[in-house]
Design a protein around this motif. Structure first.
Motif, PDB file in Angstrom:
ATOM      1  N   ILE A  61       0.850  -1.179   0.000  1.00  0.00           N
ATOM      2  CA  ILE A  61       0.000   0.000   0.000  1.00  0.00           C
ATOM      3  C   ILE A  61       0.894   1.239   0.000  1.00  0.00           C
ATOM      4  CG2 ILE A  61      -0.215  -0.047   2.520  1.00  0.00           C
ATOM      5  CD1 ILE A  61      -3.039   1.077   2.213  1.00  0.00           C
ATOM      6  N   ARG A  62       0.512   2.223  -0.808  1.00  0.00           N
ATOM      7  CA  ARG A  62       1.270   3.476  -0.824  1.00  0.00           C
ATOM      8  C   ARG A  62       1.090   4.191   0.508  1.00  0.00           C
ATOM      9  NH1 ARG A  62       0.529   7.626  -5.399  1.00  0.00           N
ATOM     10  NH2 ARG A  62      -0.066   8.538  -3.461  1.00  0.00           N
ATOM     11  N   CYS A  63       2.150   4.779   0.975  1.00  0.00           N
ATOM     12  CA  CYS A  63       2.123   5.478   2.255  1.00  0.00           C
ATOM     13  C   CYS A  63       1.079   6.588   2.258  1.00  0.00           C
ATOM     14  CB  CYS A  63       3.507   6.026   2.564  1.00  0.00           C
ATOM     15  SG  CYS A  63       3.632   6.714   4.207  1.00  0.00           S
ATOM     16  N   ALA A  64       0.886   7.249   1.116  1.00  0.00           N
ATOM     17  CA  ALA A  64      -0.096   8.331   1.025  1.00  0.00           C
ATOM     18  C   ALA A  64      -1.529   7.818   1.200  1.00  0.00           C
ATOM     19  CB  ALA A  64       0.041   9.047  -0.310  1.00  0.00           C
ATOM     20  N   ASP A  65      -1.760   6.520   0.981  1.00  0.00           N
ATOM     21  CA  ASP A  65      -3.100   5.940   1.087  1.00  0.00           C
ATOM     22  C   ASP A  65      -3.400   5.356   2.461  1.00  0.00           C
ATOM     23  OD1 ASP A  65      -3.550   6.590  -1.580  1.00  0.00           O
ATOM     24  OD2 ASP A  65      -2.761   4.666  -2.290  1.00  0.00           O
ATOM     25  N   ILE A  66      -2.447   5.436   3.379  1.00  0.00           N
ATOM     26  CA  ILE A  66      -2.650   4.884   4.719  1.00  0.00           C
ATOM     27  C   ILE A  66      -3.570   5.807   5.513  1.00  0.00           C
ATOM     28  CG2 ILE A  66      -1.516   4.347   6.913  1.00  0.00           C
ATOM     29  CD1 ILE A  66       0.955   3.558   5.276  1.00  0.00           C
ATOM     30  N   SER A  67      -4.533   5.214   6.201  1.00  0.00           N
ATOM     31  CA  SER A  67      -5.437   5.997   7.047  1.00  0.00           C
ATOM     32  C   SER A  67      -5.571   5.298   8.398  1.00  0.00           C
ATOM     33  CB  SER A  67      -6.808   6.117   6.381  1.00  0.00           C
ATOM     34  OG  SER A  67      -7.364   4.835   6.179  1.00  0.00           O
ATOM     35  N   LYS A  68      -6.209   5.969   9.337  1.00  0.00           N
ATOM     36  CA  LYS A  68      -6.440   5.364  10.652  1.00  0.00           C
ATOM     37  C   LYS A  68      -7.246   4.090  10.452  1.00  0.00           C
ATOM     38  CE  LYS A  68      -6.503   9.558  13.417  1.00  0.00           C
ATOM     39  NZ  LYS A  68      -7.310  10.425  14.278  1.00  0.00           N
ATOM     40  N   GLY A  69      -6.877   3.047  11.194  1.00  0.00           N
ATOM     41  CA  GLY A  69      -7.573   1.775  11.088  1.00  0.00           C
ATOM     42  C   GLY A  69      -6.959   0.810  10.095  1.00  0.00           C
ATOM     43  N   THR A  70      -5.991   1.266   9.304  1.00  0.00           N
ATOM     44  CA  THR A  70      -5.294   0.391   8.362  1.00  0.00           C
ATOM     45  C   THR A  70      -4.367  -0.545   9.136  1.00  0.00           C
ATOM     46  OG1 THR A  70      -5.308   2.136   6.690  1.00  0.00           O
ATOM     47  CG2 THR A  70      -3.761   0.336   6.344  1.00  0.00           C
ATOM     48  N   CYS A  71      -4.271  -1.779   8.700  1.00  0.00           N
ATOM     49  CA  CYS A  71      -3.351  -2.732   9.330  1.00  0.00           C
ATOM     50  C   CYS A  71      -2.102  -2.867   8.462  1.00  0.00           C
ATOM     51  CB  CYS A  71      -4.004  -4.094   9.500  1.00  0.00           C
ATOM     52  SG  CYS A  71      -5.249  -4.118  10.785  1.00  0.00           S
ATOM     53  N   LEU A  72      -0.952  -2.649   9.078  1.00  0.00           N
ATOM     54  CA  LEU A  72       0.326  -2.751   8.379  1.00  0.00           C
ATOM     55  C   LEU A  72       1.163  -3.855   8.998  1.00  0.00           C
ATOM     56  CD1 LEU A  72       1.288   1.035   8.132  1.00  0.00           C
ATOM     57  CD2 LEU A  72       0.148  -0.377   6.412  1.00  0.00           C
ATOM     58  N   LEU A  73       2.063  -4.413   8.207  1.00  0.00           N
ATOM     59  CA  LEU A  73       2.977  -5.445   8.682  1.00  0.00           C
ATOM     60  C   LEU A  73       4.327  -4.799   8.938  1.00  0.00           C
ATOM     61  CD1 LEU A  73       2.705  -8.474   9.173  1.00  0.00           C
ATOM     62  CD2 LEU A  73       3.655  -8.861   6.923  1.00  0.00           C
ATOM     63  N   GLN A  74       4.763  -4.801  10.188  1.00  0.00           N
ATOM     64  CA  GLN A  74       6.051  -4.240  10.583  1.00  0.00           C
ATOM     65  C   GLN A  74       6.728  -5.243  11.505  1.00  0.00           C
ATOM     66  OE1 GLN A  74       7.504  -1.077   9.806  1.00  0.00           O
ATOM     67  NE2 GLN A  74       5.906  -1.143   8.230  1.00  0.00           N
ATOM     68  N   LYS A  75       8.000  -5.500  11.267  1.00  0.00           N
ATOM     69  CA  LYS A  75       8.775  -6.438  12.083  1.00  0.00           C
ATOM     70  C   LYS A  75       8.081  -7.802  12.171  1.00  0.00           C
ATOM     71  CE  LYS A  75      10.524  -2.695  14.976  1.00  0.00           C
ATOM     72  NZ  LYS A  75      10.650  -2.176  16.331  1.00  0.00           N
ATOM     73  N   GLY A  76       7.403  -8.199  11.108  1.00  0.00           N
ATOM     74  CA  GLY A  76       6.736  -9.491  11.066  1.00  0.00           C
ATOM     75  C   GLY A  76       5.470  -9.577  11.897  1.00  0.00           C
ATOM     76  N   GLN A  77       4.978  -8.448  12.388  1.00  0.00           N
ATOM     77  CA  GLN A  77       3.786  -8.410  13.234  1.00  0.00           C
ATOM     78  C   GLN A  77       2.744  -7.465  12.635  1.00  0.00           C
ATOM     79  OE1 GLN A  77       3.431 -10.147  16.162  1.00  0.00           O
ATOM     80  NE2 GLN A  77       5.425 -11.063  15.820  1.00  0.00           N
ATOM     81  N   PRO A  78       1.447  -7.742  12.824  1.00  0.00           N
ATOM     82  CA  PRO A  78       0.422  -6.808  12.346  1.00  0.00           C
ATOM     83  C   PRO A  78       0.268  -5.634  13.318  1.00  0.00           C
ATOM     84  CG  PRO A  78      -0.611  -8.727  13.333  1.00  0.00           C
ATOM     85  CD  PRO A  78       0.865  -8.966  13.366  1.00  0.00           C
ATOM     86  N   TYR A  79       0.248  -4.432  12.776  1.00  0.00           N
ATOM     87  CA  TYR A  79       0.066  -3.216  13.557  1.00  0.00           C
ATOM     88  C   TYR A  79      -1.138  -2.454  13.019  1.00  0.00           C
ATOM     89  CZ  TYR A  79       4.567  -3.428  15.990  1.00  0.00           C
ATOM     90  OH  TYR A  79       5.611  -3.788  16.806  1.00  0.00           O
TER      91      TYR A  79
END
Length: 187
Positions: A2-20
């Protein structure tokens, strides 16, 4: 991705192998250079907070999580038991993964459960929940100055500080993030 510009509150991202879960996002355009997004995220698995700054044109990996609305059935020594409201599928959520949720779950109420890689990783508790006062001491008007509070126990065992006028058997609205009394509920 997902493009960083399209990230909004409530979006789930994968960081360090974990969902955030993105809890706050702010765009910043400096006088020189490219625009960046400052993102504050909370781990869905352990609640830790992570803040990152990313250029808005960069892409990040989004976590493929599923949300299911499920009815809380009961709990035993090891698991909370839920039933999906649409498919009637049964889910068992280990208590050891979510021990703090026990005080907020009420049998028969519906909650969102988050599934990642085929495993339930979190139970989303609503921001405000109505509880019944199970234990409360009676205080006489004039015992203390204005704004005085007393501890009570709810029907689920949660301890909350409430104004002195709240009595046993009454229903109250509680902020589940801070465990603070919000108001008395007249049903």
């Amino acid at each position: 991705m997902i493009r960083c510009a399209d990230i909004s509150k409530g979006t789930c991202l994968l960081q360090k192998g974990q969902p955030y879960l993105v809890v706050d996002r702010e765009f910043h355009t400096p006088g020189k250079g490219t625009a960046v997004a400052r993102i504050k995220m909370k781990s869905i698995k352990d609640g830790s907070v992570l803040s990152i700054t990313i250029p808005t044109q960069q892409e990040v990996e989004d976590a493929q999580v599923e949300l299911h609305t499920c009815q809380y059935q009961y709990s035993d020594q090891d698991n909370y038991h839920f039933m999906d409201n649409e498919s009637f599928e049964q889910y068992e959520v280990p208590i050891e993964d979510n021990p703090d949720k026990k005080l907020y779950l009420k049998e028969g109420d519906s909650y969102q459960i988050i599934i990642w890689e085929g495993k339930v990783i979190d139970i989303q508790i609503p921001y405000k929940v109505i509880f019944t006062v199970a234990e409360s001491e009676n205080y006489i008007k004039g015992d203390t100055a204005t704004g005085a509070t007393k501890p009570i126990k709810t029907d689920t065992g949660l301890t909350v500080r409430v104004p002195l006028f709240i009595k046993q058997g009454e229903r109250i609205l509680v902020n589940t993030e801070t465990n603070e009394y919000v108001e008395r509920v007249n049903s």
